[in-house]
Design an enzyme around this catalytic site. Structure first.
Site, mmCIF file in Angstrom:
data_model
loop_
_atom_site.group_PDB
_atom_site.id
_atom_site.type_symbol
_atom_site.label_atom_id
_atom_site.label_comp_id
_atom_site.label_asym_id
_atom_site.label_seq_id
_atom_site.Cartn_x
_atom_site.Cartn_y
_atom_site.Cartn_z
ATOM 1 N N TYR A 1 -2.454 -12.100 21.488
ATOM 2 C CA TYR A 1 -3.547 -11.693 20.588
ATOM 3 C C TYR A 1 -3.486 -10.185 20.301
ATOM 4 C CZ TYR A 1 -8.187 -11.595 18.504
ATOM 5 O OH TYR A 1 -9.218 -11.442 17.618
ATOM 6 N N PHE B 1 -2.036 -5.186 -11.476
ATOM 7 C CA PHE B 1 -1.748 -6.617 -11.395
ATOM 8 C C PHE B 1 -3.110 -7.328 -11.381
ATOM 9 C CE2 PHE B 1 -0.974 -10.489 -8.860
ATOM 10 C CZ PHE B 1 -0.157 -11.124 -9.775
ATOM 11 N N ASP B 2 -3.136 -8.626 -11.758
ATOM 12 C CA ASP B 2 -4.415 -9.374 -11.851
ATOM 13 C C ASP B 2 -5.311 -9.205 -10.628
ATOM 14 O OD1 ASP B 2 -2.227 -10.627 -13.041
ATOM 15 O OD2 ASP B 2 -3.063 -12.631 -12.866
ATOM 16 N N ASP C 1 1.226 0.354 -4.981
ATOM 17 C CA ASP C 1 1.195 -1.099 -4.854
ATOM 18 C C ASP C 1 2.679 -1.462 -4.916
ATOM 19 O OD1 ASP C 1 1.062 -3.809 -5.177
ATOM 20 O OD2 ASP C 1 -0.256 -3.784 -6.935
ATOM 21 N N ALA D 1 4.865 -4.038 -3.942
ATOM 22 C CA ALA D 1 5.404 -5.385 -3.708
ATOM 23 C C ALA D 1 6.912 -5.450 -3.955
ATOM 24 C CB ALA D 1 4.681 -6.377 -4.616
ATOM 25 N N LYS E 1 7.108 -10.554 -1.681
ATOM 26 C CA LYS E 1 8.200 -10.292 -2.646
ATOM 27 C C LYS E 1 9.332 -9.584 -1.875
ATOM 28 C CE LYS E 1 4.351 -10.664 -5.315
ATOM 29 N NZ LYS E 1 3.031 -10.920 -4.725
ATOM 30 N N HIS F 1 -6.440 -19.414 -16.739
ATOM 31 C CA HIS F 1 -5.114 -20.037 -16.854
ATOM 32 C C HIS F 1 -4.761 -20.914 -15.659
ATOM 33 C CE1 HIS F 1 -4.728 -16.132 -14.904
ATOM 34 N NE2 HIS F 1 -3.701 -16.623 -14.242
#
Ligand code: F0G
Length: 468
Positions: free
Chosen positions: A74, A126-127, A216, A218, A259, A451
């Site tokens: 843990y 990004f979204d 960011d 990724a 990614k 979408h």
């Protein structure tokens, strides 16, 4: 330097996963049942899945071996120690906060850094970064480079428009800006890279106005590859030294490791500010898990530690980017208009240009995405007016996207060049009968991110001509 026509994988296959191509009739039936929404298809009905490059990576033998070394304690696990050492070597920050994926990192960081009514500035959100900004009741503003929406042959189309960034900061006042973020590579404008000189300028602006500057990141390794191969002065540097230089320019980093972490799940924040680290850790323990596992199993953390060392390998990156380029070139040969130069993780087809007879509000991108599934069992995603359009809740006015794109994202180390040739052949079949494609109308939709769940109906030629 002359390029190889067809790149060869710098790895060989040790384990395989069976995929199946349904008959054309079965595919037609499945897409109708899915209400013409590719997110609603069962993965087992898809032959080649290009929906995303996120979490779809094939892991290496070394990563699978590392999984067996996972320490599931843990607190204070050896897995975390190994992970921290690797992250520190690449990102050079003192503190590390593991979390289960990128959007969890965004939620954590923004919960502490982003205040209500303030602005978060980005080359392009990004979204999920946009949605997390809005969730904190702040405003997300994008400053993509002017070249990013042109057909100009400019390599660093992912850049921040630093001139507009600085004018915005001086107009609104630095105290109104919670955070500046550079997204590498810039997913929303086509996986386009950001140059080191652009990052240096953004960093200098943030220092001048005393605004936190984050990445960011990724797809940071793919971005470093473009810097090495395309930006003067970096050709002799290793990928890791380029990463070190890049991350030295920021206050912290948040990463979706799904990614360029070369894993199926994972994420983290790494930063130098101790006070901020402590506040984030308090929150982490409440929402993700203890500070040495943050929502991940010890084995996930070990796989990620190995993935991060594999992704910065030049031969891996050279093949990865070359394979995308090869994919893009075959798509072009099939007649498809694509976004150029080709980016780092996907080929983007301009469906608006391909299907001028389908107006934006009848979703030409969706028409192409559906055709790719029906013709070849290939799953892709529309990045056009279905994803980015809608109705303004304040004015009731309908709006459409800037461009009607379809993204063909290539998972890492998953598909071979013969899969790519197959996709291009499918594209050629569609190209040869493109006039036959018709648009779609929305039958059912949600208020946000429609979408993912919307239901569509295909328009007949006659209907398509009469809708406005
Ligand atoms: N930032 C960028 C630039 C991304 O592309 C993504 C995810 C995230 C953050 C969020 O990370 O999925 O781990 O929570 N992009 C995926 C895509 C979903 O298909 O482009 P996550």
């Amino acid at each position: 330097m002359s390029r190889k026509r067809q790149p060869a994988e710098p790895y060989r296959i040790k384990s395989i996963e069976q995929i199946k191509l349904l008959s054309r009739d079965q595919r037609l039936k499945r897409i109708r049942e899915a209400k013409f929404n590719t997110f609603k298809l069962d993965a087992s009905d898809v032959y080649i899945d290009l929906l995303t490059d996120s979490g779809t990576t094939a892991m290496s033998n070394k990563q699978w071996a590392a999984i067996m070394m996972g320490d599931e304690s843990y607190a204070g696990s050896d897995s975390f120690k190994r992970f921290k050492k690797t992250v520190n070597e690449i990102f050079c920050k003192k503190f590390l906060i593991p979390c289960h994926q990128g959007r969890a990192a965004e939620n954590l960081l923004f919960s502490v850094l982003v205040s209500e009514g303030s602005y978060v500035l980005n080359n392009t959100h990004f979204d999920t970064t946009r949605a997390n900004t809005l969730l904190k009741k702040a405003l997300a503003v994008d400053f993509p480079s002017p070249e990013s929406f042109t057909n100009q042959d400019y390599r660093f189309k992912g850049n921040m428009d630093n001139q507009r960034l600085e004018s915005f900061i001086s107009e609104k006042g630095a105290e109104k800006i919670s955070l500046v973020i550079t997204t590498v590579t810039n997913n929303s404008v086509g996986g386009q890279p950001v140059s080191m000189s652009n990052i240096k300028e953004t960093s200098a602006i943030c220092k001048k106005y005393n605004i936190p500057f984050y990445f960011d990141c990724a797809r940071f390794a793919e971005n470093c590859y473009f810097i090495k191969t395309e930006e003067p002065g970096y050709e002799d540097m290793s990928i890791i030294s380029i990463a070190n230089e890049m991350f030295d320019l920021c206050d912290g980093v948040m990463m979706s490791a799904k990614k360029d972490g070369l894993v199926n799940t994972g994420g983290f924040i790494t930063l130098d500010d101790e006070k901020l680290y402590q506040r984030l850790t308090e929150l982490l323990i409440v929402i993700e898990g203890f500070s040495t596992y943050g929502g991940l199993a010890g084995r996930d953390i070990d796989a990620l530690a190995v993935g991060l060392t594999e992704v910065i390998d030049f031969d891996y990156l050279d093949f990865r980017i070359d394979q995308i380029r090869y994919f893009g070139e075959l798509m072009k040969e099939s007649g498809m208009p694509i976004v150029e130069p080709i980016g780092g993780h996907a080929v983007f087809v301009d469906a608006g240009q391909l299907l001028p007879h389908i107006p934006d509000h009848q979703f030409p991108g969706q028409a192409l995405a559906v055709a790719l599934y029906v013709e070849g069992g290939v799953r892709t995603v529309e990045l056009g007016s279905l994803m980015f359009g809608g109705t303004d809740p304040n004015t009731g006015q309908k709006f459409t996207a800037r461009r009607e794109l379809v993204r063909l994202a290539l998972p890492r180390r998953v598909y071979t060049n013969s899969h790519i040739q197959y996709i291009a052949e499918t594209a050629k079949t569609i190209f040869d009968q493109k006039e036959k494609l018709t648009g779609f109308e929305i039958k059912k939709q949600s208020a946000f991110l429609r979408h993912f769940t919307c239901e569509l109906g295909i328009l007949s030629k006659k209907e398509a001509a009469t809708t406005v």
